[in-house]
Design a protein around this motif. Structure first.
Motif, mmCIF file in Angstrom:
data_model
loop_
_atom_site.group_PDB
_atom_site.id
_atom_site.type_symbol
_atom_site.label_atom_id
_atom_site.label_comp_id
_atom_site.label_asym_id
_atom_site.label_seq_id
_atom_site.Cartn_x
_atom_site.Cartn_y
_atom_site.Cartn_z
ATOM 1 N N GLN A 1 0.813 -1.202 0.000
ATOM 2 C CA GLN A 1 0.000 0.000 0.000
ATOM 3 C C GLN A 1 0.854 1.262 0.000
ATOM 4 O O GLN A 1 0.474 2.271 -0.617
ATOM 5 C CB GLN A 1 -0.933 0.009 1.221
ATOM 6 N N ASP A 2 2.016 1.197 0.671
ATOM 7 C CA ASP A 2 2.868 2.388 0.685
ATOM 8 C C ASP A 2 3.393 2.709 -0.711
ATOM 9 O O ASP A 2 3.594 3.882 -1.054
ATOM 10 C CB ASP A 2 4.010 2.258 1.684
ATOM 11 N N TYR A 3 3.603 1.678 -1.541
ATOM 12 C CA TYR A 3 4.011 1.907 -2.929
ATOM 13 C C TYR A 3 2.880 2.608 -3.686
ATOM 14 O O TYR A 3 3.120 3.587 -4.410
ATOM 15 C CB TYR A 3 4.348 0.581 -3.606
ATOM 16 N N LYS A 4 1.663 2.118 -3.504
ATOM 17 C CA LYS A 4 0.515 2.729 -4.182
ATOM 18 C C LYS A 4 0.336 4.174 -3.730
ATOM 19 O O LYS A 4 0.096 5.069 -4.557
ATOM 20 C CB LYS A 4 -0.755 1.923 -3.889
ATOM 21 N N ASP A 5 0.434 4.404 -2.413
ATOM 22 C CA ASP A 5 0.263 5.761 -1.883
ATOM 23 C C ASP A 5 1.307 6.714 -2.455
ATOM 24 O O ASP A 5 1.005 7.862 -2.786
ATOM 25 C CB ASP A 5 0.354 5.742 -0.355
ATOM 26 N N HIS A 6 2.548 6.220 -2.561
ATOM 27 C CA HIS A 6 3.619 7.044 -3.103
ATOM 28 C C HIS A 6 3.355 7.396 -4.562
ATOM 29 O O HIS A 6 3.529 8.553 -4.990
ATOM 30 C CB HIS A 6 4.954 6.292 -2.980
ATOM 31 N N GLU A 7 2.905 6.413 -5.339
ATOM 32 C CA GLU A 7 2.613 6.649 -6.746
ATOM 33 C C GLU A 7 1.420 7.579 -6.917
ATOM 34 O O GLU A 7 1.406 8.433 -7.808
ATOM 35 C CB GLU A 7 2.347 5.319 -7.456
ATOM 36 N N ILE A 8 0.420 7.415 -6.048
ATOM 37 C CA ILE A 8 -0.758 8.293 -6.119
ATOM 38 C C ILE A 8 -0.356 9.739 -5.870
ATOM 39 O O ILE A 8 -0.826 10.660 -6.555
ATOM 40 C CB ILE A 8 -1.831 7.847 -5.094
ATOM 41 N N ALA A 9 0.532 9.957 -4.899
ATOM 42 C CA ALA A 9 0.988 11.315 -4.590
ATOM 43 C C ALA A 9 1.700 11.934 -5.790
ATOM 44 O O ALA A 9 1.469 13.101 -6.143
ATOM 45 C CB ALA A 9 1.905 11.299 -3.373
ATOM 46 N N ILE A 10 2.561 11.156 -6.431
ATOM 47 C CA ILE A 10 3.298 11.660 -7.600
ATOM 48 C C ILE A 10 2.346 11.913 -8.775
ATOM 49 O O ILE A 10 2.405 12.965 -9.427
ATOM 50 C CB ILE A 10 4.391 10.655 -8.016
ATOM 51 N N LEU A 11 1.467 10.951 -9.035
ATOM 52 C CA LEU A 11 0.539 11.084 -10.153
ATOM 53 C C LEU A 11 -0.436 12.234 -9.940
ATOM 54 O O LEU A 11 -0.863 12.890 -10.902
ATOM 55 C CB LEU A 11 -0.227 9.773 -10.356
ATOM 56 N N THR A 12 -0.786 12.495 -8.685
ATOM 57 C CA THR A 12 -1.695 13.608 -8.382
ATOM 58 C C THR A 12 -1.046 14.937 -8.752
ATOM 59 O O THR A 12 -1.672 15.808 -9.372
ATOM 60 C CB THR A 12 -2.083 13.606 -6.890
ATOM 61 N N GLU A 13 0.238 15.087 -8.384
ATOM 62 C CA GLU A 13 0.958 16.314 -8.723
ATOM 63 C C GLU A 13 1.109 16.456 -10.235
ATOM 64 O O GLU A 13 0.950 17.547 -10.797
ATOM 65 C CB GLU A 13 2.333 16.321 -8.051
ATOM 66 N N GLN A 14 1.407 15.356 -10.896
ATOM 67 C CA GLN A 14 1.548 15.396 -12.356
ATOM 68 C C GLN A 14 0.234 15.806 -13.015
ATOM 69 O O GLN A 14 0.213 16.607 -13.964
ATOM 70 C CB GLN A 14 1.982 14.022 -12.877
ATOM 71 N N THR A 15 -0.849 15.246 -12.516
ATOM 72 C CA THR A 15 -2.158 15.527 -13.098
ATOM 73 C C THR A 15 -2.575 16.971 -12.873
ATOM 74 O O THR A 15 -3.107 17.634 -13.774
ATOM 75 C CB THR A 15 -3.219 14.569 -12.505
ATOM 76 N N LYS A 16 -2.328 17.473 -11.672
ATOM 77 C CA LYS A 16 -2.687 18.863 -11.367
ATOM 78 C C LYS A 16 -1.879 19.853 -12.204
ATOM 79 O O LYS A 16 -2.353 20.953 -12.506
ATOM 80 C CB LYS A 16 -2.470 19.141 -9.877
ATOM 81 N N ASN A 17 -0.650 19.448 -12.563
ATOM 82 C CA ASN A 17 0.207 20.325 -13.363
ATOM 83 C C ASN A 17 -0.034 20.192 -14.868
ATOM 84 O O ASN A 17 0.593 20.893 -15.662
ATOM 85 C CB ASN A 17 1.679 20.044 -13.054
ATOM 86 N N ASP A 18 -0.896 19.283 -15.226
ATOM 87 C CA ASP A 18 -1.237 19.093 -16.637
ATOM 88 C C ASP A 18 -2.192 20.205 -17.071
ATOM 89 O O ASP A 18 -3.292 20.333 -16.516
ATOM 90 C CB ASP A 18 -1.898 17.727 -16.820
ATOM 91 N N PRO A 19 -1.798 21.007 -18.067
ATOM 92 C CA PRO A 19 -2.664 22.115 -18.523
ATOM 93 C C PRO A 19 -4.066 21.662 -18.910
ATOM 94 O O PRO A 19 -5.042 22.409 -18.743
ATOM 95 C CB PRO A 19 -1.912 22.676 -19.738
ATOM 96 N N LYS A 20 -4.182 20.452 -19.395
ATOM 97 C CA LYS A 20 -5.485 19.941 -19.812
ATOM 98 C C LYS A 20 -6.419 19.712 -18.620
ATOM 99 O O LYS A 20 -7.635 19.619 -18.802
ATOM 100 C CB LYS A 20 -5.316 18.635 -20.582
ATOM 101 N N MET A 21 -5.822 19.603 -17.416
ATOM 102 C CA MET A 21 -6.628 19.341 -16.222
ATOM 103 C C MET A 21 -6.875 20.607 -15.405
ATOM 104 O O MET A 21 -7.480 20.541 -14.330
ATOM 105 C CB MET A 21 -5.926 18.295 -15.357
ATOM 106 N N ALA A 22 -6.420 21.733 -15.912
ATOM 107 C CA ALA A 22 -6.577 22.999 -15.188
ATOM 108 C C ALA A 22 -8.053 23.305 -14.951
ATOM 109 O O ALA A 22 -8.878 23.258 -15.874
ATOM 110 C CB ALA A 22 -5.922 24.134 -15.965
ATOM 111 N N GLY A 23 -8.387 23.603 -13.696
ATOM 112 C CA GLY A 23 -9.750 23.976 -13.358
ATOM 113 C C GLY A 23 -10.698 22.809 -13.179
ATOM 114 O O GLY A 23 -11.878 23.004 -12.849
ATOM 115 N N LYS A 24 -10.203 21.587 -13.365
ATOM 116 C CA LYS A 24 -11.057 20.410 -13.206
ATOM 117 C C LYS A 24 -11.325 20.145 -11.723
ATOM 118 O O LYS A 24 -10.469 20.370 -10.863
ATOM 119 C CB LYS A 24 -10.393 19.172 -13.814
#
Length: 312
Positions: free
Chosen positions: A206-229
């Motif tokens: 689970q700690d691996y999943k949590d770590h990946e979720i944290a990274i993917l969340t930051e990547q997604t939020k920084n994606d211009p296509k996801m701005a304002g979502k």
């Protein structure tokens, strides 16, 4: 007499023995270098350990499966050169190591090296390895072993590139026939080719999943296509990316490489064989060794190394 770093170095240069063995010899002989040389010779270390400083990152991985296919083991023994790794004498020695590892009760490599060698009961496994260094002429290292056992089915394996990669698979099945065995071999080849890290999603920490979720969340939020979502949309995108990532590292979720349409997962392939054979089949686990993986060459400061050991 004081056991100095310089004295340890002199003894090592004269005998070719390992640093810690030289230190032990000098301690045992109260710093008498000549007596220490005799001590090392009696222990059979002066010849074999002469090559211990050489880097052993080549070698051979091998699997052995018991006659009833209920148990198997994978071992890796490293040598200095690929040339020696293909030598028949070396390969026969690795088979000796694998045969011993198949039945060992040792929980780790240190315990395995300390047990009595079946090839020569007068020596430990480590001491027999030392004697083979002298015979083969290169530094040899028994790096690792891992067993698999399955009483309600069988263990099968696959060897790729003459021992560069070996795989064992634990197949739980209430039917053991040619078709099910072929499936097991195909799964082993899949593992060799695509190198999964886990059998299923349930094994992923689970700690691996949590770590990946944290990274993917930051990547997604920084994606211009996801701005304002909204957060719900971002969360859904993150979990979709995580699922895709896990599909690549979990064996049963991977695309089955031999599928004709390329759209069948390994789990679906196993299920199709189980249905055709009227069997209950479960891939419980696997072992995959790739010879030399993770080994790095080092340039170490010998004087600093000796000084650090003498302070222990």
């Amino acid at each position: 007499m004081a056991i100095t770093a310089a004295l340890v170095r002199e003894l090592r240069e004269e005998t070719g023995s390992g640093m810690m063995d030289c230190k032990k010899a000098l301690v045992a002989t109260n710093g008498d270098k000549e007596a220490a040389i005799e001590w090392l010779r009696k222990k059979g270390l002066a010849t074999a350990e002469k090559k211990s400083g050489r880097i052993a990152s080549e070698g051979l991985s091998m699997i052995v499966v018991s006659e009833d296919a209920k148990k198997g083991v994978a071992v890796e023994v490293n040598s200095e050169t690929d040339f020696v790794a293909q030598n028949e004498k070396f390969r026969n020695y690795v088979k000796t190591v694998a045969d011993q590892a198949l039945d060992t009760k040792a929980a780790d490599i240190d315990a395995f090296l300390a047990e009595t060698s079946k090839a020569d009961p007068t020596k430990t496994v480590a001491e027999y390895n030392a004697s083979m260094i002298a015979v083969i002429g290169e530094n040899l290292k028994i790096r690792r072993f891992q067993q698999l056992e399955e009483q309600n089915g069988f263990v099968t394996g696959y060897t790729h590139m003459n021992g560069k990669i070996v795989v064992l698979v634990d197949v739980e099945s209430d039917v053991d026939n040619e078709a099910v065995r072929e499936m097991g071999k195909n799964i082993a080849m899949q593992i060799a080719a695509l190198n999964p890290k886990y059998t299923s999603d349930a094994e992923v920490p689970q700690d691996y999943k949590d770590h990946e979720i944290a990274i993917l969340t930051e990547q997604t939020k920084n994606d211009p296509k996801m701005a304002g979502k909204p957060e719900k949309v971002i969360s859904g995108a993150v979990m979709g990316r995580l699922k895709k990532e896990l599909k690549e590292i979990c064996l049963l979720d991977q695309e089955y490489v031999k599928a004709e349409d390329g759209k069948q997962s390994v789990a679906q392939y196993v299920a199709s064989v189980a249905k055709a054979q009227n069997a209950k089949i479960n891939i419980k686990g696997f072992v995959r060794f790739e010879t030399g993986e993770g080994l790095e060459k080092k340039n170490e400061d010998f004087a600093a190394e000796v000084a650090a050991q003498l302070q222990k």
